[in-house]
Design an enzyme around this catalytic site. Sequence first.
Site, PDB file in Angstrom:
ATOM      1  N   ASN A 210      30.288  39.936  31.704  1.00  0.00           N
ATOM      2  CA  ASN A 210      29.158  39.454  30.901  1.00  0.00           C
ATOM      3  C   ASN A 210      29.566  39.281  29.442  1.00  0.00           C
ATOM      4  OD1 ASN A 210      28.681  42.028  29.479  1.00  0.00           O
ATOM      5  ND2 ASN A 210      28.247  42.741  31.554  1.00  0.00           N
ATOM      6  N   LYS A 289      44.684  35.290  45.901  1.00  0.00           N
ATOM      7  CA  LYS A 289      43.814  34.348  45.202  1.00  0.00           C
ATOM      8  C   LYS A 289      43.009  33.535  46.233  1.00  0.00           C
ATOM      9  CE  LYS A 289      44.037  30.524  42.003  1.00  0.00           C
ATOM     10  NZ  LYS A 289      44.841  29.374  41.634  1.00  0.00           N
TER      11      LYS A 289
END
Length: 400
Positions: A210, A289
């Site tokens: 955030n 990934k």
Amino acid sequence: MQNFSNKNVLLCVTGGIAAYKSAEIIRLFKKDEADVRVVMTESAKEFITPLTLQAVSGNEIHDSLLDIKAESAMGHIELAKWADLILIAPCTADSMSKIVYGRADDLMGALILASNAEIFIAPAMNMNMWLDKTTQENYKTLLSRGFSFIGPAEGEQACGDVGPGRMVEPIKIIELIKSALNQGPLSGKTITITAGPTREQIDPVRFISNNSSGKMGYAMASAAVEAGAIVNLISGPVTLLADKSVNLYKVNSADEMLEMSIKYMEDADVFIGCAAVSDYKSMDISDIKIKKEAADGLNIHLKKNKDILSTIAAKYPSAYHVGFAAETNNVDFNAKEKLVSKKVDMIISNDVSNTAIGFDVDDNEVNVITNKESIFLKKDKKIRIAREILNIISMKINKK
Ligand code: CTP
């Protein structure tokens, strides 16, 4: 104050067996960033060499009142003024009595008379010498004149006697001086603060996080240090530098932040949850990934993180707990709900929809909410808001 940065410490070593511990005292002061100069009496040199103390302190030893060379480098009056604090360790019975009589026939005696610094005495002598009426009278006289005594400690002595007279251990001497100098409203208190965002990894290269910059949490940590507290700052990834006196522990995820918070709440008096903790984390973090194979989107399954603040409040009920509520709407209503649902003592609410305050800016404007009151702190620099909040917290916990 958690270290001695910018402090000039004058250590006076007198002739007792405990003089061998002076090197350790110097090392600990220096570790805490003090500039240390050492004065040795002639008899101290029988117990430890000037060369040793010079090497550890990094400064030339001062040992003579009448040495032209030494006086021209830094005269005794200059040295007395240079010192922010003086520690006499070990201090023999003879040195105590010299100080009582204000004798200035050697460098240490002259310095003690000439200095306005706070003077600490760590006596070290045989127990009978310490308990002798004369020494006890000298002790009381020096106390009444404002000298601060550290010890002596009790225990086995070099001569085999057991009783009071041992010099207090170097690490303890340093701790006691620190707490004596710490006069802030939070002196003697330990505060654990979380700050910044957390990072919840999805795969090795991606994460959920955030916008928290950590500025408010770091400001709280600095203000707590200024107020004299010992501060553990548990920080998510941010680019800020913490105050040098803060014990900083860097973490990434909410789980790590919780674990570290538990560890540093063991002896803490206050917990301040300032971090913007991710509410959710990935159900399973991919080891490799994730490839963009799916044609029309990707589902990431999230699960709830534990609430650090309420977990700490439940686990350490005797501490004082403070949360922050970053809200965009119904700010105070939501904040009050968090005060109750998280079972904490105080919530600081702020409106993060207002871009002039809140995330990643230097200012804040908050309401300090407890179950009794709501105190509005108008827009100001985060460090000033932090100082006001800590003032309020110190009033609450000193009443508790
Ligand atoms: N907090 C926490 N652990 C979490 C979530 C929040 O310790 N997993 C703490 C924050 O550090 C803050 C307080 O709880 O002190 C409130 O955080 P906030 O993000 O405003 O609220 P949430 O509890 O996450 O609730 P919501 O996101 O629904 O408003």
